[in-house]
Design a protein around this motif. Structure first.
Motif, short mmCIF file in Angstrom:
data_model
loop_
_atom_site.label_atom_id
_atom_site.label_comp_id
_atom_site.label_asym_id
_atom_site.label_seq_id
_atom_site.Cartn_x
_atom_site.Cartn_y
_atom_site.Cartn_z
N PRO A 126 0.83 -1.21 0.00
CA PRO A 126 0.00 0.00 0.00
C PRO A 126 0.86 1.26 0.00
CG PRO A 126 -0.69 -1.56 1.71
CD PRO A 126 0.61 -2.06 1.17
N GLY A 127 0.42 2.26 -0.75
CA GLY A 127 1.15 3.51 -0.78
C GLY A 127 2.54 3.39 -1.35
N ALA A 128 2.73 2.48 -2.30
CA ALA A 128 4.02 2.25 -2.95
C ALA A 128 5.06 1.69 -1.98
CB ALA A 128 4.55 3.52 -3.61
N ARG A 129 4.61 1.20 -0.85
CA ARG A 129 5.52 0.62 0.13
C ARG A 129 5.88 -0.81 -0.27
NH1 ARG A 129 3.68 -1.42 6.07
NH2 ARG A 129 5.71 -1.95 6.93
N MET A 130 7.14 -1.17 -0.13
CA MET A 130 7.57 -2.53 -0.40
C MET A 130 7.34 -3.42 0.82
SD MET A 130 11.17 -2.23 -2.49
CE MET A 130 11.23 -1.79 -4.22
N VAL A 131 6.91 -4.66 0.56
CA VAL A 131 6.67 -5.63 1.63
C VAL A 131 7.44 -6.90 1.31
CG1 VAL A 131 4.95 -6.99 2.87
CG2 VAL A 131 4.37 -4.68 2.09
N ALA A 132 8.31 -7.31 2.23
CA ALA A 132 9.13 -8.51 2.04
C ALA A 132 8.31 -9.76 2.33
CB ALA A 132 10.35 -8.45 2.94
N ILE A 133 8.49 -10.79 1.49
CA ILE A 133 7.80 -12.06 1.68
C ILE A 133 8.80 -13.21 1.66
CG2 ILE A 133 5.69 -11.18 0.60
CD1 ILE A 133 6.44 -12.85 -1.90
N ASP A 134 8.32 -14.39 1.97
CA ASP A 134 9.06 -15.65 1.83
C ASP A 134 10.46 -15.59 2.44
OD1 ASP A 134 9.33 -18.27 1.13
OD2 ASP A 134 9.92 -17.88 -0.94
N PRO A 135 10.56 -15.25 3.72
CA PRO A 135 11.88 -15.13 4.34
C PRO A 135 12.52 -16.49 4.61
CG PRO A 135 10.20 -14.82 5.99
CD PRO A 135 9.47 -14.95 4.68
N ARG A 136 13.84 -16.47 4.69
CA ARG A 136 14.64 -17.59 5.19
C ARG A 136 15.41 -17.03 6.39
NH1 ARG A 136 11.54 -19.30 2.15
NH2 ARG A 136 11.84 -20.72 0.40
N PRO A 137 14.71 -16.76 7.50
CA PRO A 137 15.27 -15.92 8.56
C PRO A 137 16.38 -16.59 9.34
CG PRO A 137 13.16 -16.84 9.23
CD PRO A 137 13.35 -17.23 7.80
N THR A 138 17.35 -15.78 9.70
CA THR A 138 18.47 -16.20 10.54
C THR A 138 18.88 -15.02 11.41
OG1 THR A 138 20.18 -15.50 8.97
CG2 THR A 138 19.35 -17.76 8.74
N TRP A 139 19.76 -15.31 12.37
CA TRP A 139 20.42 -14.25 13.12
C TRP A 139 21.80 -14.03 12.51
CZ3 TRP A 139 17.21 -11.58 15.71
CH2 TRP A 139 16.19 -12.15 16.47
N GLY A 140 22.10 -12.78 12.17
CA GLY A 140 23.40 -12.49 11.59
C GLY A 140 23.50 -11.04 11.17
N ASP A 141 24.36 -10.77 10.23
CA ASP A 141 24.62 -9.40 9.76
C ASP A 141 23.51 -8.97 8.80
OD1 ASP A 141 25.60 -7.03 8.83
OD2 ASP A 141 27.44 -7.85 7.97
N PRO A 142 22.72 -7.95 9.15
CA PRO A 142 21.64 -7.51 8.26
C PRO A 142 22.14 -6.97 6.92
CG PRO A 142 21.28 -6.70 10.50
CD PRO A 142 22.67 -7.26 10.46
N ASP A 143 23.41 -6.60 6.82
CA ASP A 143 23.95 -6.13 5.55
C ASP A 143 23.88 -7.22 4.47
OD1 ASP A 143 24.46 -3.67 6.61
OD2 ASP A 143 26.63 -3.94 6.79
N PHE A 144 23.79 -8.47 4.89
CA PHE A 144 23.63 -9.59 3.96
C PHE A 144 22.44 -9.37 3.03
CE2 PHE A 144 21.70 -13.69 2.91
CZ PHE A 144 22.78 -14.47 2.51
N ASP A 145 21.36 -8.78 3.56
CA ASP A 145 20.13 -8.61 2.79
C ASP A 145 20.24 -7.58 1.68
OD1 ASP A 145 18.61 -10.54 4.08
OD2 ASP A 145 17.82 -9.15 5.58
N ALA A 146 21.30 -6.78 1.67
CA ALA A 146 21.43 -5.73 0.65
C ALA A 146 22.06 -6.24 -0.64
CB ALA A 146 22.27 -4.58 1.21
#
Length: 258
Positions: A126-146
């Protein structure tokens, strides 16, 4: 609707304050990979995911990022083996990629990582906002996602620098040097299968060169971005020869560092 706390292995109680949405039902749910997207949109998504992420909990069911790294490298190896690909050079780069990624995972910050954040796993909300789906979640460095967003369509150091610098200036805690480190470590997972499939375009050559540039510092990449021509005397996008695995010209003179 699934929330960040649920992904992190915690229960989301109705009486608790609702955290930011990581996965939800979005109508019409168009994948971002099917439309043009801007780096500003991605920056907002990365910032929102970090702002909503809880701290690691004692009873969290999530594994560490190192497990995700082993999985994706093993998956790449299996796919190449299934295709009867015999590429010793590519196998060597994948081994280097695993070692470099595990080192980064072992010495960085610890936060909630989506683990599979690319344009096909993000919807227009909504409102041109991006929504992330289908995660493979872990604990670690969030920079990995970039990484997937930074490397998308990149075929030269100038674009790579822009893709790293812009979100890093606006996302709290994002490290340009660590994002570059993750790009070097994970570039092989994109480039090796392409190379084995016969692709020899500028983007694939650049990714292979990047994967083999572990000693190139972030400062060297920035210097290279300012001097690298679109097509230099050594070949397209600064590669010393038109094919990997020769060292890229833009990393010459770069000192070791992160």
């Amino acid at each position: 609707m699934e929330t960040v706390d649920t992904i992190a292995g915690r229960s989301s109680r109705p009486e608790a304050q609702e955290p930011a949405t990581l996965v939800g039902t979005v109508q019409p749910g168009v994948q971002v990979s099917r439309r043009a997207w801007s780096l500003a949109e991605v920056t907002a998504l990365l910032r929102d995911l970090r702002a909503a992420a809880p701290a690691p909990g004692e009873h969290s069911a999530l594994r560490l990022l190192s497990h995700r790294i082993d999985f994706v490298v093993d998956l790449t190896d299996r796919r190449l083996a299934a295709g009867d690909v015999n590429d010793p050079a590519g196998s060597k780069v994948l081994r280097q990629a695993r070692a470099a990624a595990l080192e980064l995972a072992g010495n960085g910050p610890v936060g909630l990582v989506h683990g599979d954040l690319h344009p096909a796993n993000v919807l227009s909300g909504p409102g041109a906002r991006m929504v992330a789906i289908d995660p493979r979640p872990t604990w670690g460095d969030p920079d990995f996602d970039a990484v997937d967003w930074v490397l998308e369509g990149v075929a030269g150091p100038a674009v790579l620098e822009q893709r790293i610098e812009e979100p890093a200036a606006l996302v709290p805690g994002m490290s340009p040097r660590r994002v570059l480190g993750w790009c070097r470590a994970l570039a092989a997972l994109i480039a090796v299968p392409r190379r084995c499939a016969g692709r020899d375009d500028a983007e694939t050559r650049f990714l292979m060169a990047l994967a083999d540039s572990r000693r190139c510092s972030y400062a060297a990449v920035r210097r290279a971005a300012r001097r690298a021509p679109a097509r230099g005397p050594c070949g397209p996008y600064g590669t010393c020869r038109p094919r990997w695995p020769r060292w890229p010209c833009w990393s010459r003179g770069g000192r070791a560092g992160r």
